[in-house]
Design an enzyme around this catalytic site. Structure first.
Site, short mmCIF file in Angstrom:
data_model
loop_
_atom_site.label_atom_id
_atom_site.label_comp_id
_atom_site.label_asym_id
_atom_site.label_seq_id
_atom_site.Cartn_x
_atom_site.Cartn_y
_atom_site.Cartn_z
N GLU A 110 0.82 -1.21 0.00
CA GLU A 110 0.00 0.00 0.00
C GLU A 110 0.86 1.26 0.00
O GLU A 110 0.53 2.25 -0.67
CB GLU A 110 -0.94 0.00 1.21
CG GLU A 110 -2.07 -1.01 1.12
CD GLU A 110 -2.99 -0.79 -0.07
OE1 GLU A 110 -3.12 0.36 -0.52
OE2 GLU A 110 -3.58 -1.77 -0.55
N GLN A 145 0.36 6.78 -5.23
CA GLN A 145 0.81 7.60 -6.37
C GLN A 145 1.63 6.80 -7.38
O GLN A 145 2.43 7.37 -8.12
CB GLN A 145 1.66 8.79 -5.88
CG GLN A 145 1.02 9.63 -4.81
CD GLN A 145 -0.15 10.45 -5.31
OE1 GLN A 145 -0.21 10.83 -6.46
NE2 GLN A 145 -1.11 10.70 -4.45
N THR A 146 1.45 5.49 -7.42
CA THR A 146 2.29 4.63 -8.27
C THR A 146 1.44 3.55 -8.92
O THR A 146 0.61 2.93 -8.27
CB THR A 146 3.40 3.95 -7.43
OG1 THR A 146 4.19 4.97 -6.80
CG2 THR A 146 4.30 3.09 -8.29
N LEU A 188 11.32 5.62 -7.64
CA LEU A 188 9.89 5.51 -7.37
C LEU A 188 9.25 6.85 -7.03
O LEU A 188 8.05 7.03 -7.18
CB LEU A 188 9.66 4.52 -6.21
CG LEU A 188 8.29 3.86 -6.09
CD1 LEU A 188 7.86 3.21 -7.39
CD2 LEU A 188 8.31 2.82 -4.98
N GLY A 189 10.08 7.82 -6.61
CA GLY A 189 9.55 9.15 -6.31
C GLY A 189 8.86 9.23 -4.95
O GLY A 189 8.69 8.23 -4.27
N TYR A 201 -7.09 6.23 3.87
CA TYR A 201 -7.22 5.19 2.86
C TYR A 201 -6.33 3.98 3.19
O TYR A 201 -6.79 2.83 3.17
CB TYR A 201 -6.85 5.72 1.47
CG TYR A 201 -6.50 4.59 0.53
CD1 TYR A 201 -7.49 3.79 -0.02
CD2 TYR A 201 -5.17 4.26 0.27
CE1 TYR A 201 -7.19 2.71 -0.82
CE2 TYR A 201 -4.85 3.18 -0.52
CZ TYR A 201 -5.86 2.41 -1.08
OH TYR A 201 -5.55 1.32 -1.84
N ASP A 231 -10.35 5.77 -2.57
CA ASP A 231 -9.21 6.34 -3.28
C ASP A 231 -9.72 6.89 -4.61
O ASP A 231 -10.93 6.99 -4.84
CB ASP A 231 -8.11 5.30 -3.47
CG ASP A 231 -8.51 4.19 -4.44
OD1 ASP A 231 -9.69 4.09 -4.81
OD2 ASP A 231 -7.61 3.42 -4.85
N CYS A 266 -13.40 0.83 -15.19
CA CYS A 266 -13.89 2.21 -15.15
C CYS A 266 -12.70 3.17 -15.08
O CYS A 266 -12.51 3.91 -14.11
CB CYS A 266 -14.82 2.40 -13.96
SG CYS A 266 -15.83 3.88 -14.01
#
Length: 346
Positions: A33, A38-39, A76-77, A116, A134, A188
């Site tokens: 998680e 953001q990945t 990975l930032g 989250y 999320d 979706c």
């Protein structure tokens, strides 16, 4: 068939086989998680595997030094995630005896764990009936129910959380949470979803009203800051160079970089050369200054665009506290600098 049952049935037939879904052990679930914040899954998967290989237990992660954690995270930032990961592992080992909190409220107290992430771990590891919300969940619910509330507002988060809690089957919370996130990731999707082959194409409000491309509503635009980084790559007669650690708060905290001159706009040789001469002392005379023979790089972060140039400074003598270019590869660098090092040492 209800929305929740249909979603779960779709998931059981269409889900991806991801390693963190085959366990209720909170350690790999938490690890996945944090990595996937953001990945994309495809990008995060190798990092997840590497972390489990190097740190098979939370004790191994806690006992490692931060530099090794940052090195594994390289590319990975959002490096604060890695620092928080390491600090949280140390806290769980030293203060909680190596045992994760087993509830949503307890997990929320951990550094780097927000609503989250706490909900995801609580439901996946302990089957606690708490909804996850999320970006995928916002998208699925806003489209299916035709909700036009602005998701950039705090009150909208509460609205969607209440709706997700209402839909959540209390006997299958983990399955439902996985299902709705997977549906947003695979079916979706944000742009041009395949609505013709969607299980909800006869009941989706957004599809019936032609709103698919407009939902979810998000009015708040992120302001992008432009910065200009000039990296000074020093080379002495033995092929050594100079690096420094970023200690200021902000981007790339505790990662390494070459000596830096940040300017307010893109600058050429006429401006940068005197700044190098006047602001740096390398313990040896400067023989030559030139820009590396490559186009300036624009490195895009979520809230900043970094315009990066590298300047080659050749010294006539031995550099004080220099490191070899081969040694550089053992340090954790921002990916834009790491790629440059790879390029010049090939």
């Amino acid at each position: 068939m209800t929305f929740s049952n249909s979603l779960i049935q779709w998931y059981l037939q269409s889900k991806r086989d991801l390693p963190w879904r085959n366990t209720t052990n909170p350690y790999p679930i938490w690890l996945s998680e944090i990595i996937l914040q953001q990945t994309r899954v495809a990008q995060g998967m190798p990092y997840f595997s590497n972390f489990l290989e190097f740190f098979p237990t939370i004790y191994d992660l806690a006992q490692s030094d931060e530099q090794k954690v940052l090195k594994l995270w390289q590319g990975l930032g959002y490096y604060s995630r890695a620092r928080n990961l390491h600090q949280t592992a140390q806290y769980i080992v030293s203060e909680l005896g190596g045992v994760f909190p087993n509830s949503y409220s307890g997990l929320l107290k951990l550094k780097g764990v927000g609503e989250y992430t706490a909900a995801a771990i609580a439901s996946f590891a302990y089957n606690e009936p708490v909804p996850v919300v999320d970006g995928n969940v916002f998208r699925v619910l806003s489209r299916y129910f035709g909700i036009e509330s602005d998701i950039s507002l705090g009150k909208t988060k509460k609205e969607f959380t209440a709706l997700a809690a209402e839909l959540l089957p209390k006997d299958q919370p983990a399955l439902f949470n996985q299902a709705i996130m997977e549906f947003g990731a695979l079916q979706c999707v944000p742009k041009s979803p395949n609505c013709e082959n969607c299980i909800f194409n006869s009941s989706c409000v957004a599809l019936q009203k032609g709103w698919v491309g407009e939902l979810p509503v998000k009015s708040k635009k992120l302001k992008v800051r432009h910065r200009y980084f000039n990296y000074i790559v020093v080379t002495d007669k033995y092929g050594n160079t100079k690096i420094q650690q970023r200690t200021d708060k902000g981007i790339w905290h505790n990662l390494y970089e070459f000596p830096l001159i940040e300017t307010k706009q893109e600058e050429g040789f006429e401006t940068i050369a005197p700044l190098i001469q006047n602001n740096f002392s390398f313990g040896a005379s400067v023989d030559r200054i030139e820009e590396w023979n490559r186009i300036g790089i624009v490195h895009k972060l979520s809230h900043q665009h970094l315009n990066v140039k590298f300047w080659k400074v050749t010294l006539g003598d031995v550099l004080v506290d220099g490191v070899s270019f081969e040694q550089l590869k053992t340090f954790p660098f921002p990916i834009v600098i790491y790629n440059f090092i790879e390029h010049i040492t090939d």
